[in-house]
Structure formats: structure tokens, C-alpha cells
Design a protein around this motif. Structure first.
Motif, PDB file in Angstrom:
ATOM      1  N   VAL A 319       4.469  49.835  33.332  1.00 28.84           N
ATOM      2  CA  VAL A 319       3.598  49.900  32.155  1.00 28.84           C
ATOM      3  C   VAL A 319       2.193  50.241  32.604  1.00 28.84           C
ATOM      4  O   VAL A 319       1.801  49.974  33.746  1.00 28.84           O
ATOM      5  CB  VAL A 319       3.598  48.566  31.368  1.00 28.84           C
ATOM      6  N   ARG A 320       1.433  50.843  31.690  1.00 36.56           N
ATOM      7  CA  ARG A 320       0.073  51.253  32.038  1.00 36.56           C
ATOM      8  C   ARG A 320      -0.931  50.183  31.670  1.00 36.56           C
ATOM      9  O   ARG A 320      -0.983  49.718  30.521  1.00 36.56           O
ATOM     10  CB  ARG A 320      -0.292  52.561  31.326  1.00 36.56           C
ATOM     11  N   GLN A 321      -1.734  49.761  32.603  1.00 39.66           N
ATOM     12  CA  GLN A 321      -2.800  48.805  32.363  1.00 39.66           C
ATOM     13  C   GLN A 321      -3.971  49.504  31.686  1.00 39.66           C
ATOM     14  O   GLN A 321      -4.011  50.733  31.569  1.00 39.66           O
ATOM     15  CB  GLN A 321      -3.264  48.187  33.695  1.00 39.66           C
ATOM     16  N   ASP A 322      -4.952  48.716  31.246  1.00 43.58           N
ATOM     17  CA  ASP A 322      -6.107  49.295  30.564  1.00 43.58           C
ATOM     18  C   ASP A 322      -6.899  50.248  31.460  1.00 43.58           C
ATOM     19  O   ASP A 322      -7.584  51.144  30.973  1.00 43.58           O
ATOM     20  CB  ASP A 322      -7.035  48.174  30.071  1.00 43.58           C
ATOM     21  N   ASN A 323      -6.821  50.034  32.766  1.00 39.86           N
ATOM     22  CA  ASN A 323      -7.565  50.888  33.706  1.00 39.86           C
ATOM     23  C   ASN A 323      -6.751  52.102  34.154  1.00 39.86           C
ATOM     24  O   ASN A 323      -7.067  52.722  35.168  1.00 39.86           O
ATOM     25  CB  ASN A 323      -7.998  50.069  34.922  1.00 39.86           C
ATOM     26  N   HIS A 324      -5.693  52.410  33.390  1.00 36.61           N
ATOM     27  CA  HIS A 324      -4.808  53.555  33.650  1.00 36.61           C
ATOM     28  C   HIS A 324      -3.978  53.378  34.920  1.00 36.61           C
ATOM     29  O   HIS A 324      -3.361  54.321  35.394  1.00 36.61           O
ATOM     30  CB  HIS A 324      -5.602  54.870  33.728  1.00 36.61           C
ATOM     31  N   TYR A 325      -3.967  52.177  35.471  1.00 35.54           N
ATOM     32  CA  TYR A 325      -3.119  51.880  36.622  1.00 35.54           C
ATOM     33  C   TYR A 325      -1.750  51.457  36.114  1.00 35.54           C
ATOM     34  O   TYR A 325      -1.644  50.657  35.188  1.00 35.54           O
ATOM     35  CB  TYR A 325      -3.761  50.762  37.453  1.00 35.54           C
ATOM     36  N   TRP A 326      -0.690  52.020  36.732  1.00 37.12           N
ATOM     37  CA  TRP A 326       0.671  51.696  36.303  1.00 37.12           C
ATOM     38  C   TRP A 326       1.233  50.601  37.199  1.00 37.12           C
ATOM     39  O   TRP A 326       1.178  50.689  38.424  1.00 37.12           O
ATOM     40  CB  TRP A 326       1.565  52.937  36.371  1.00 37.12           C
ATOM     41  N   SER A 327       1.762  49.550  36.598  1.00 38.95           N
ATOM     42  CA  SER A 327       2.320  48.437  37.366  1.00 38.95           C
ATOM     43  C   SER A 327       3.653  48.012  36.760  1.00 38.95           C
ATOM     44  O   SER A 327       4.016  48.445  35.672  1.00 38.95           O
ATOM     45  CB  SER A 327       1.353  47.247  37.372  1.00 38.95           C
ATOM     46  N   SER A 328       4.345  47.140  37.464  1.00 36.94           N
ATOM     47  CA  SER A 328       5.610  46.633  36.923  1.00 36.94           C
ATOM     48  C   SER A 328       5.338  45.803  35.673  1.00 36.94           C
ATOM     49  O   SER A 328       4.250  45.232  35.508  1.00 36.94           O
ATOM     50  CB  SER A 328       6.331  45.778  37.968  1.00 36.94           C
ATOM     51  N   LEU A 329       6.336  45.746  34.807  1.00 34.44           N
ATOM     52  CA  LEU A 329       6.192  44.972  33.579  1.00 34.44           C
ATOM     53  C   LEU A 329       5.997  43.490  33.904  1.00 34.44           C
ATOM     54  O   LEU A 329       5.240  42.790  33.228  1.00 34.44           O
ATOM     55  CB  LEU A 329       7.422  45.172  32.692  1.00 34.44           C
ATOM     56  N   GLU A 330       6.676  43.007  34.961  1.00 36.15           N
ATOM     57  CA  GLU A 330       6.497  41.603  35.350  1.00 36.15           C
ATOM     58  C   GLU A 330       5.046  41.307  35.725  1.00 36.15           C
ATOM     59  O   GLU A 330       4.477  40.289  35.328  1.00 36.15           O
ATOM     60  CB  GLU A 330       7.409  41.255  36.535  1.00 36.15           C
ATOM     61  N   ASP A 331       4.424  42.209  36.511  1.00 36.05           N
ATOM     62  CA  ASP A 331       3.026  42.004  36.907  1.00 36.05           C
ATOM     63  C   ASP A 331       2.113  42.020  35.686  1.00 36.05           C
ATOM     64  O   ASP A 331       1.145  41.256  35.603  1.00 36.05           O
ATOM     65  CB  ASP A 331       2.595  43.087  37.898  1.00 36.05           C
ATOM     66  N   PHE A 332       2.429  42.904  34.735  1.00 37.82           N
ATOM     67  CA  PHE A 332       1.617  42.996  33.523  1.00 37.82           C
ATOM     68  C   PHE A 332       1.676  41.692  32.731  1.00 37.82           C
ATOM     69  O   PHE A 332       0.657  41.154  32.308  1.00 37.82           O
ATOM     70  CB  PHE A 332       2.124  44.166  32.674  1.00 37.82           C
ATOM     71  N   VAL A 333       2.897  41.168  32.535  1.00 36.41           N
ATOM     72  CA  VAL A 333       3.063  39.929  31.766  1.00 36.41           C
ATOM     73  C   VAL A 333       2.411  38.760  32.498  1.00 36.41           C
ATOM     74  O   VAL A 333       1.775  37.901  31.885  1.00 36.41           O
ATOM     75  CB  VAL A 333       4.557  39.649  31.506  1.00 36.41           C
ATOM     76  N   GLU A 334       2.557  38.722  33.813  1.00 34.40           N
ATOM     77  CA  GLU A 334       1.956  37.637  34.588  1.00 34.40           C
ATOM     78  C   GLU A 334       0.441  37.654  34.445  1.00 34.40           C
ATOM     79  O   GLU A 334      -0.200  36.608  34.297  1.00 34.40           O
ATOM     80  CB  GLU A 334       2.357  37.762  36.053  1.00 34.40           C
ATOM     81  N   ALA A 335      -0.160  38.855  34.477  1.00 39.04           N
ATOM     82  CA  ALA A 335      -1.612  38.959  34.374  1.00 39.04           C
ATOM     83  C   ALA A 335      -2.116  38.597  32.983  1.00 39.04           C
ATOM     84  O   ALA A 335      -3.160  37.956  32.832  1.00 39.04           O
ATOM     85  CB  ALA A 335      -2.052  40.380  34.734  1.00 39.04           C
TER      86      ALA A 335
END
Length: 366
Positions: A319-335
Motif C-alpha cells: 500500500v502507498r503511504q502518504d509520502n508516496h512510499y510503498w510498504s506492506s499492508l501489515e506495516d501500514f496497519v501497525e503504523a
């Protein structure tokens, strides 16, 4: 007897009333105290806070009266036809009420004053009213007080509704901050009912998350017709999901108006002091309700983006973070929600990868 017409938007009014989930609830001191102020200020034997549903006039708080009666014979049903106070100095001389069964008996209703409860959206759900068995013409200051008390009731109802909705939203999203079992092979997560589903489906159910599917810059082939989702495209997407309830931090103007009206009435010092004591307690209670609602709203703000549209790559699942960095969905939910994941293996992957061991392992797990 003159029967009042049903309001033009009766279905919408009843839907608004149901949102407050207040009819048939237990007595609450905050509303009883308002009815007591009305009775003493008007010097009447009956005062109450009423709510009008499909067929009943139900009393949330009452002095000299409680319970419910058929809505069509009540004065309050007439009072919700307009935004201003309904004043009936002598019901026997008013053609709308002279033949009313509440008026006809000896000792029946003669005087009525009712201020409608006008909630955001303009619907009138009920009234705050004063009733007497004697005809009377109240001072203007009393009618001003009645209107201010009606606004106070509406604020209490609105804070109650908002706090309830916020608390429910927090509870629905609460499990996103707990330990979530996830399969290290297929990335499915286990729900409370032991059913395994995609993390996207889990988030959709728990936080109302929606995903915009495309391809990230790493997975997108040079000639691929499937676009990579950028900020410009996302800004054009519709925002039709439910907004979380917002809490107003505005000063409680109804309380100030009530205090001013009470002082204008030149009540005996003891009665004024008692009314102001009640009012001060209500002011503190309303401030506390605002504080709790604000805290719940702030808590939800941390996970609010989980209910919005999240760009998801259909190939790698990032998934794409607000800073246009793409990370795993797990990392996104954890953050975003503080979630933690316990990695293991789901039954389907266990059978596929270790068919000889699967039955024995699963039987031990029950």
C-alpha cells in the motif's frame, strides 16, 4: 377536538428520533432537574420533557406526570408543528383544545406552554413544557427561559448521541490495535470466529477501509495499461463513506441564556440559588461530556485513514503511504493503528505445504 396534522417530513423526523435512542430509557437526573426548574419557575403542578414517536407521547422526565399517552390528544403534538413556543393561556377558550379529553374534565388542563426540541437538521422531536389546571398568562421572561431549557435538552441529547457513536466506533476499531494472527505464507488473518480471511477484508469489516487497486511503480510494466495511482487521481475519487461524528467545542450558550432568564424573573433568593446550583452542575456535566467526546474523537483520528481509500498494488499487495512510499499492508496497519501481528500458518497453507503433518497438527489445535 382538532387533531393536528402529521409533520410534512414525519418519516425523516422519526428516523432522527431513533438515532438518539432515547425513547423508553430509564430516568436520568440531568433531565429530571430541567423539569424541576420549569415547574418552579412557572409555579405549575406539572412540567415535563416529552418525545413524540409514531403513536405515543412519551415522558423522559416529569413533575406531576410520567409515562406515555396517545400522541393525537396531546398539546405537545401541536407544539412540534413550529419552532417557537406554543402558548395556550386557557384551553377551554381555544377551539383546538376545548373538546380535548385532557381538558374537558373538571380539573383538566387549562394552561400549556411548550418549547419544541429542535435538533440539528431542523427536526422537532418533542418538547419541554409547563402545564397548569388554572388559566394563566405567563411573563415573556418565562417563555424565554422555556426556549433556553429546550436548547439545553437538545445539547444533552446531541452529546449523548455523539459520545455513543464515537464509543461504538472506537470499539469497532479496537481489535486493530491488538495482536492479530496472520499466516506467514498466504498473509490471511484469523478472525474471532476462527475463520481466515484477507487482511483487506478484515480491515474493511473492522474499520470500514476501502482499497483503490492499481499497480505500484515497481510492479507496473512499462507498457501496462493499468495506471499507478497517484495523488491527482486519488483526489478525484468520490468520498461517499460515512464521516466520523465531530464534536463542537463551542461554549454552551443555552446555559448562559438559562442563567440570564432566571435572573430576569426576580425569583425568591432561595429558589434562584437552587436553580443556579442545578444549572452549575449541568454546566460541569456538559463540559465533561464535551471532554469525553473530544478524547474519543482524538483517539479515532489516529486510525481515521483506515476508513478512507487506500492505494493497494494488485501484484505485490503493498500500500502507498502518504509520502508516496510503498510498504506492506501489515506495516501500514501497525503504523496507523498500533496493530501487532503474530506470524504462523493457516490450515489451508498447512495442508498444502505439509500434507503429512497437517491432520495431526490441526487435531491437536482442536
Amino acid at each position: 377536538m382538532h387533531l393536528p396534522a402529521r409533520p410534512a417530513h414525519e418519516a425523516a423526523r422519526l428516523a432522527a428520533l431513533r438515532q438518539y435512542a432515547i425513547v423508553d430509557t430509564e430516568p436520568e437526573p440531568r433531565y429530571d432537574e430541567i423539569a424541576r426548574i420549569v415547574a418552579r419557575a412557572f409555579d405549575v403542578p406539572m412540567a415535563f420533557i416529552s418525545l413524540i414517536n409514531e403513536d405515543r407521547h412519551w415522558t423522559k422526565a416529569g413533575i406531576g406526570y410520567s409515562g406515555s399517552i396517545a400522541r393525537d390528544i396531546t398539546f405537545c403534538t401541536h407544539a412540534i408543528e413550529a419552532d417557537e413556543v406554543l402558548l395556550v393561556p386557557d384551553a377551554t377558550q381555544d377551539e383546538r383544545f376545548a373538546a380535548n379529553p385532557l381538558v374537558e374534565p373538571e380539573g383538566g388542563v387549562r394552561f400549556y406552554a411548550g418549547a419544541p426540541l429542535v435538533v440539528p437538521g431542523g427536526h422537532r422531536l418533542g418538547t419541554v413544557c409547563a402545564v397548569d389546571v388554572r388559566p394563566r398568562t405567563p411573563k415573556r421572561e418565562l417563555l424565554v427561559l422555556l426556549g433556553a431549557l429546550a436548547r439545553q435538552v437538545v445539547e444533552l441529547l446531541e452529546l449523548r448521541r455523539r459520545s455513543k457513536r464515537l464509543a461504538e466506533s472506537v470499539e469497532n476499531a479496537r481489535t486493530l490495535g491488538e495482536l492479530i494472527p496472520i499466516c506467514a505464507q498466504c498473509r490471511k488473518v484469523r478472525r474471532d470466529d476462527a475463520f481466515w480471511s484477507s487482511l483487506e477484508g478484515y480491515m474493511s469489516d473492522r474499520a470500514g477501509t476501502r482499497f483503490a487497486r492499481g499497480r505500484c511503480s515497481e510492479c507496473k510494466p512499462p507498457a501496462s495499461p493499468s495506471p499507478s495511482l497517484g495523488s491527482a487521481e486519488l483526489s478525484q475519487l468520490p468520498e461517499d463513506f460515512d464521516e466520523l461524528p465531530e464534536v463542537s467545542a463551542e461554549e454552551n450558550s443555552a446555559t448562559a441564556a438559562i442563567e440570564a432568564a432566571l435572573r430576569d424573573l426576580s425569583l425568591p433568593e432561595a429558589e434562584l440559588g437552587e436553580a443556579l446550583t442545578i444549572l452549575d452542575a449541568q454546566r460541569r456535566e456538559i463540559d465533561e461530556l464535551h471532554r469525553v467526546s473530544a478524547e474519543l474523537s482524538e483517539l479515532l483520528a489516529g486510525i481515521r485513514t483506515l476508513g478512507e481509500l487506500i492505494p493497494l498494488c494488485v501484484d505485490c499487495g503493498k500500500v502507498r503511504q502518504d509520502n508516496h512510499y510503498w510498504s506492506s499492508l501489515e506495516d501500514f496497519v501497525e503504523a496507523r493503528a498500533g496493530s501487532r501481528f503474530s506470524h504462523g500458518i493457516c490450515p489451508s497453507c498447512l495442508r498444502e505445504l505439509y500434507p503429512d503433518l497437517a491432520d495431526a497438527v490441526l487435531s491437536k489445535q482442536g
